[in-house]
Scaffold this motif. Structure first.
Motif, PDB file in Angstrom:
ATOM      1  N   THR A  16       4.634  17.187  -2.627  1.00  0.00           N
ATOM      2  CA  THR A  16       3.978  15.989  -2.041  1.00  0.00           C
ATOM      3  C   THR A  16       4.679  14.667  -2.525  1.00  0.00           C
ATOM      4  N   GLU A  54       6.207  12.143   0.176  1.00  0.00           N
ATOM      5  CA  GLU A  54       5.738  10.602   0.108  1.00  0.00           C
ATOM      6  C   GLU A  54       6.970   9.533   0.059  1.00  0.00           C
ATOM      7  N   ALA A  64       0.950  -1.185   0.086  1.00  0.00           N
ATOM      8  CA  ALA A  64      -0.061  -0.012   0.127  1.00  0.00           C
ATOM      9  C   ALA A  64       0.910   1.341  -0.019  1.00  0.00           C
ATOM     10  N   ARG A  65       1.791   1.284   0.937  1.00  0.00           N
ATOM     11  CA  ARG A  65       2.922   2.342   0.616  1.00  0.00           C
ATOM     12  C   ARG A  65       3.727   2.560  -0.500  1.00  0.00           C
ATOM     13  N   ARG A  66       3.885   1.532  -0.989  1.00  0.00           N
ATOM     14  CA  ARG A  66       4.711   1.512  -2.432  1.00  0.00           C
ATOM     15  C   ARG A  66       3.827   2.129  -3.578  1.00  0.00           C
ATOM     16  N   THR A  67       2.586   1.776  -3.271  1.00  0.00           N
ATOM     17  CA  THR A  67       1.368   2.234  -4.358  1.00  0.00           C
ATOM     18  C   THR A  67       1.214   3.585  -4.273  1.00  0.00           C
ATOM     19  N   ARG A  68       1.063   3.792  -3.008  1.00  0.00           N
ATOM     20  CA  ARG A  68       0.884   5.377  -2.711  1.00  0.00           C
ATOM     21  C   ARG A  68       2.019   6.221  -3.337  1.00  0.00           C
ATOM     22  N   VAL A  69       3.127   6.071  -3.022  1.00  0.00           N
ATOM     23  CA  VAL A  69       4.343   6.713  -3.487  1.00  0.00           C
ATOM     24  C   VAL A  69       4.315   6.547  -5.284  1.00  0.00           C
ATOM     25  N   THR A 114       1.625   6.463  -6.942  1.00  0.00           N
ATOM     26  CA  THR A 114       0.769   7.375  -7.472  1.00  0.00           C
ATOM     27  C   THR A 114       0.996   8.989  -7.498  1.00  0.00           C
ATOM     28  N   TYR A 115       1.721   9.419  -6.434  1.00  0.00           N
ATOM     29  CA  TYR A 115       2.315  10.782  -6.273  1.00  0.00           C
ATOM     30  C   TYR A 115       3.190  10.866  -7.279  1.00  0.00           C
TER      31      TYR A 115
END
Length: 89
Positions: free
Chosen positions: A53, A57, A23-28, A30-31
């Motif tokens: 941002t 991240e 989830a954290r890797r996906t969030r990064v 995305t940004y």
């Protein structure tokens, strides 16, 4: 397969940690994608805010151990260079 309770618990912990890290890797990612879209759009102000941002991240992912410190620094450096190139144009 795990033969004792400790090993079974370790497997459960690893699976839970893997989900969080995904989830954290996906969030990064995305940004980072949002920053790239702002760059291709040519909007300097949007790119600057997206850069801030994305950098935040990335460094958060570094502090959580999802991304290696040098990898995070390298990516931020390359993003900054792209932003500088856009601002100069």
């Amino acid at each position: 397969m795990a033969n004792n309770a400790g090993a079974r618990k370790a497997i459960r912990k690893i699976e839970a940690r893997t989900e969080v890290n995904k989830a954290r890797r996906t969030r990064v990612r995305t940004y980072l994608r949002k920053f790239q879209e702002a760059l291709t759009g040519g909007d300097v102000e949007a790119a600057k805010s997206a850069f801030i941002t994305a950098q935040s991240e990335l460094m958060r992912a570094v502090s959580k151990g999802v991304v290696h410190k040098n990898t995070g620094s390298r990516k931020v450096s390359r993003l900054a260079a792209q932003l500088k190139k856009l601002s100069a144009a």
